[in-house]
Design a protein around this motif. Structure first.
Motif, mmCIF file in Angstrom:
data_model
loop_
_atom_site.group_PDB
_atom_site.id
_atom_site.type_symbol
_atom_site.label_atom_id
_atom_site.label_comp_id
_atom_site.label_asym_id
_atom_site.label_seq_id
_atom_site.Cartn_x
_atom_site.Cartn_y
_atom_site.Cartn_z
ATOM 1 N N ALA A 228 57.088 55.960 31.176
ATOM 2 C CA ALA A 228 55.828 55.240 31.363
ATOM 3 C C ALA A 228 56.104 53.859 31.956
ATOM 4 C CB ALA A 228 55.112 55.109 30.024
ATOM 5 N N GLY A 229 55.289 53.482 32.933
ATOM 6 C CA GLY A 229 55.440 52.191 33.595
ATOM 7 C C GLY A 229 56.139 52.265 34.929
ATOM 8 N N SER A 230 56.856 53.365 35.194
ATOM 9 C CA SER A 230 57.475 53.545 36.507
ATOM 10 C C SER A 230 56.439 54.129 37.466
ATOM 11 C CB SER A 230 58.690 54.473 36.413
ATOM 12 O OG SER A 230 58.323 55.742 35.894
ATOM 13 N N GLY A 231 56.701 54.053 38.771
ATOM 14 C CA GLY A 231 55.737 54.601 39.720
ATOM 15 C C GLY A 231 55.995 54.191 41.154
ATOM 16 N N SER A 232 55.010 54.460 41.999
ATOM 17 C CA SER A 232 55.123 54.220 43.444
ATOM 18 C C SER A 232 54.000 53.309 43.922
ATOM 19 C CB SER A 232 55.045 55.549 44.217
ATOM 20 O OG SER A 232 56.023 56.465 43.770
ATOM 21 N N PRO A 233 54.320 52.267 44.707
ATOM 22 C CA PRO A 233 53.282 51.403 45.267
ATOM 23 C C PRO A 233 52.419 52.155 46.290
ATOM 24 C CG PRO A 233 55.457 50.374 45.393
ATOM 25 C CD PRO A 233 55.673 51.814 45.067
ATOM 26 N N VAL A 234 51.420 51.486 46.804
ATOM 27 C CA VAL A 234 50.527 52.092 47.791
ATOM 28 C C VAL A 234 51.310 52.481 49.040
ATOM 29 C CG1 VAL A 234 48.451 51.794 49.190
ATOM 30 C CG2 VAL A 234 48.623 50.657 46.965
ATOM 31 N N HIS A 235 51.133 53.722 49.473
ATOM 32 C CA HIS A 235 51.794 54.223 50.682
ATOM 33 C C HIS A 235 51.002 55.416 51.202
ATOM 34 C CE1 HIS A 235 53.289 56.749 47.412
ATOM 35 N NE2 HIS A 235 53.676 57.654 48.309
ATOM 36 N N PHE A 236 51.420 55.960 52.325
ATOM 37 C CA PHE A 236 50.773 57.152 52.871
ATOM 38 C C PHE A 236 51.795 57.959 53.649
ATOM 39 C CE2 PHE A 236 50.198 53.690 55.866
ATOM 40 C CZ PHE A 236 50.536 54.250 57.099
ATOM 41 N N HIS A 237 51.522 59.239 53.867
ATOM 42 C CA HIS A 237 52.443 60.129 54.576
ATOM 43 C C HIS A 237 51.684 61.379 55.004
ATOM 44 C CE1 HIS A 237 52.401 62.004 50.638
ATOM 45 N NE2 HIS A 237 53.055 60.988 50.097
ATOM 46 N N ASP A 238 52.416 62.418 55.387
ATOM 47 C CA ASP A 238 51.791 63.677 55.787
ATOM 48 C C ASP A 238 51.146 64.367 54.583
ATOM 49 O OD1 ASP A 238 52.619 63.324 58.403
ATOM 50 O OD2 ASP A 238 54.444 64.508 58.171
ATOM 51 N N ASP A 239 50.455 65.482 54.860
ATOM 52 C CA ASP A 239 49.859 66.271 53.781
ATOM 53 C C ASP A 239 50.891 66.574 52.710
ATOM 54 O OD1 ASP A 239 47.013 67.168 54.572
ATOM 55 O OD2 ASP A 239 48.153 67.553 56.408
ATOM 56 N N ALA A 240 50.474 66.517 51.450
ATOM 57 C CA ALA A 240 51.396 66.782 50.348
ATOM 58 C C ALA A 240 50.632 67.229 49.117
ATOM 59 C CB ALA A 240 52.224 65.536 50.028
ATOM 60 N N PHE A 241 51.315 67.985 48.259
ATOM 61 C CA PHE A 241 50.766 68.238 46.932
ATOM 62 C C PHE A 241 51.816 67.898 45.889
ATOM 63 C CE2 PHE A 241 52.324 72.532 48.142
ATOM 64 C CZ PHE A 241 53.132 72.845 47.059
ATOM 65 N N ASN A 242 51.330 67.492 44.711
ATOM 66 C CA ASN A 242 52.184 67.050 43.623
ATOM 67 C C ASN A 242 51.867 67.882 42.387
ATOM 68 O OD1 ASN A 242 52.788 65.391 41.124
ATOM 69 N ND2 ASN A 242 53.654 64.003 42.657
ATOM 70 N N VAL A 243 52.890 68.547 41.842
ATOM 71 C CA VAL A 243 52.751 69.382 40.652
ATOM 72 C C VAL A 243 53.321 68.620 39.457
ATOM 73 C CG1 VAL A 243 53.241 71.613 39.604
ATOM 74 C CG2 VAL A 243 53.116 71.421 42.097
ATOM 75 N N LEU A 244 52.482 68.326 38.469
ATOM 76 C CA LEU A 244 52.969 67.598 37.295
ATOM 77 C C LEU A 244 53.483 68.594 36.255
ATOM 78 C CD1 LEU A 244 53.351 64.824 36.078
ATOM 79 C CD2 LEU A 244 51.111 65.047 34.997
ATOM 80 N N LEU A 245 54.731 68.427 35.846
ATOM 81 C CA LEU A 245 55.396 69.351 34.933
ATOM 82 C C LEU A 245 55.487 68.815 33.521
ATOM 83 C CD1 LEU A 245 58.262 70.190 37.426
ATOM 84 C CD2 LEU A 245 56.251 71.602 36.940
ATOM 85 N N SER A 246 55.451 67.496 33.374
ATOM 86 C CA SER A 246 55.547 66.871 32.055
ATOM 87 C C SER A 246 55.002 65.453 32.153
ATOM 88 C CB SER A 246 57.008 66.856 31.581
ATOM 89 O OG SER A 246 57.150 66.137 30.370
ATOM 90 N N GLY A 247 54.422 64.940 31.056
ATOM 91 C CA GLY A 247 53.913 63.573 31.052
ATOM 92 C C GLY A 247 52.518 63.457 31.642
ATOM 93 N N ARG A 248 52.177 62.265 32.120
ATOM 94 C CA ARG A 248 50.865 62.006 32.731
ATOM 95 C C ARG A 248 51.047 60.993 33.848
ATOM 96 N NH1 ARG A 248 47.452 59.307 29.313
ATOM 97 N NH2 ARG A 248 45.507 60.268 30.005
ATOM 98 N N LYS A 249 50.185 61.088 34.860
ATOM 99 C CA LYS A 249 50.205 60.158 35.990
ATOM 100 C C LYS A 249 48.798 59.610 36.241
ATOM 101 C CE LYS A 249 54.022 62.065 38.791
ATOM 102 N NZ LYS A 249 54.737 60.810 39.120
ATOM 103 N N ARG A 250 48.759 58.341 36.592
ATOM 104 C CA ARG A 250 47.503 57.711 36.998
ATOM 105 C C ARG A 250 47.569 57.458 38.504
ATOM 106 N NH1 ARG A 250 45.309 52.013 34.407
ATOM 107 N NH2 ARG A 250 43.199 52.010 35.316
#
Length: 318
Positions: A228-250
């Motif tokens: 908790a508390g780690s993450g990625s700043p604002v950015h952009f890229h090509d089409d992508a999908f993200n599968v969450l396997l454990s924990g939670r993301k905001r």
């Protein structure tokens, strides 16, 4: 141009084009009109300007137009984000392509239980102990900002094993006080054990993407884990999908017209001026959720659950 501006949700450009005489009922080669696109995106076209444009077109004696074609999409949203249960018959490969990918429209697929895509029944495989035992020897790099060079950061990435990170560095902080985060492009040669684990649990994503992404092919496969508390700043890229396997993301998402590259860590968003998050769509991703981020959409992600693990795929049309 009017179709493009509507997909990008550039309301000022839409208004300008309509005032200049662009016709929102003009169809493209697929028979899709600007009004069709606006309907799917829940955008309200400037009606006064649109009426003037249509009237001008009629008075000019333009030839009869082809009938407006429905986008045949039963998926509608009252906001810019739509949430669909995995397995919903309305979410076919063709409807995903037409109603989301082609329109650069973000999406959340809710995936729960056995038989759901992706197969997430063996969640224990993604626990800290299991990762150490199965893929602990994998060589990785960690830092406070994933791919820091892309952000113009001078912070050096720290090379180590995944086991070392999960046992030590995952609880440490960088020079600016932000937690360290492991986010890596999976290399089948350099990280064979990690690549095999992902292949066994989620399928060979490099070879074939699952529905509703089957019309696309992966351009890279990524793996991430952090507290908790780690993450990625604002950015952009090509089409992508993200599968969450454990924990939670905001998540915070911005349309292409407001996308940016930033070094401001998302943990600081709560102390930012109110205007810093204007126009952002905010969601919380739970285990099993698949978040689709269209090409060009700005987004920042903050891990809000301990031991947050995800797999992400950037993809292109096959």
């Amino acid at each position: 141009a009017l179709h493009w501006a509507t997909v990008q949700q550039e309301m000022n450009i839409i208004s300008m084009l309509l005032k200049a005489g662009a016709d929102p009922d003009e169809s493209d080669t697929a028979g899709i009109t600007t009004r069709n696109i606006a309907d799917v995106l829940a955008l309200e076209l400037p009606t006064e300007d649109a009426g003037k444009a249509s009237a001008a077109s009629v008075s000019a004696g333009s030839p009869p137009k082809r009938p407006r074609r429905s986008m045949c999409c039963s998926i509608r949203a009252s906001s810019a984000l739509h949430v669909v249960e995995a397995g919903d018959p309305a979410m076919s490969e063709s409807s995903f392509f037409r109603c989301f990918a082609a329109l650069r429209r973000p999406l959340v697929l809710k995936c729960r239980g056995e038989g759901c895509w992706p197969h997430l029944s063996a969640k224990s495989r993604w626990s800290r102990d299991k990762l150490i035992a199965c893929v602990g020897e994998s060589q990785v790099e960690v830092g406070t900002i994933p791919y820091s060079d892309d952000f113009g950061s001078k912070e050096d990435m720290l090379p180590l094993t995944l086991q070392r990170f999960l046992q030590v560095e995952v609880d440490l902080f960088g020079s600016h006080g932000d937690p360290l985060y492991l986010f890596t492009i999976v290399d089948h040669v350099l990280q064979p054990h990690l690549a095999r684990l992902i292949r066994e649990e989620l399928g060979d994503l490099n070879l074939c993407l699952p529905a509703p992404f089957t019309e696309f092919s992966a351009s890279n496969l990524q793996f991430a884990v952090g507290n908790a508390g780690s993450g990625s700043p604002v950015h952009f890229h090509d089409d992508a999908f993200n599968v969450l396997l454990s924990g939670r993301k905001r998540w915070w998402l911005w349309p292409p017209s407001k996308a940016a590259m930033s070094r401001v860590h998302p943990s600081r968003f709560t102390t930012c001026d109110d205007g810093a998050l204007d126009g952002a769509i905010e969601i919380v991703q739970e285990p099993g959720d698949v978040v689709y981020v269209p090409s060009g959409w700005g987004h920042a992600v903050l891990n809000v659950g301990s031991h947050t693990v995800c797999v992400a795929v950037e993809f292109v049309l096959a």
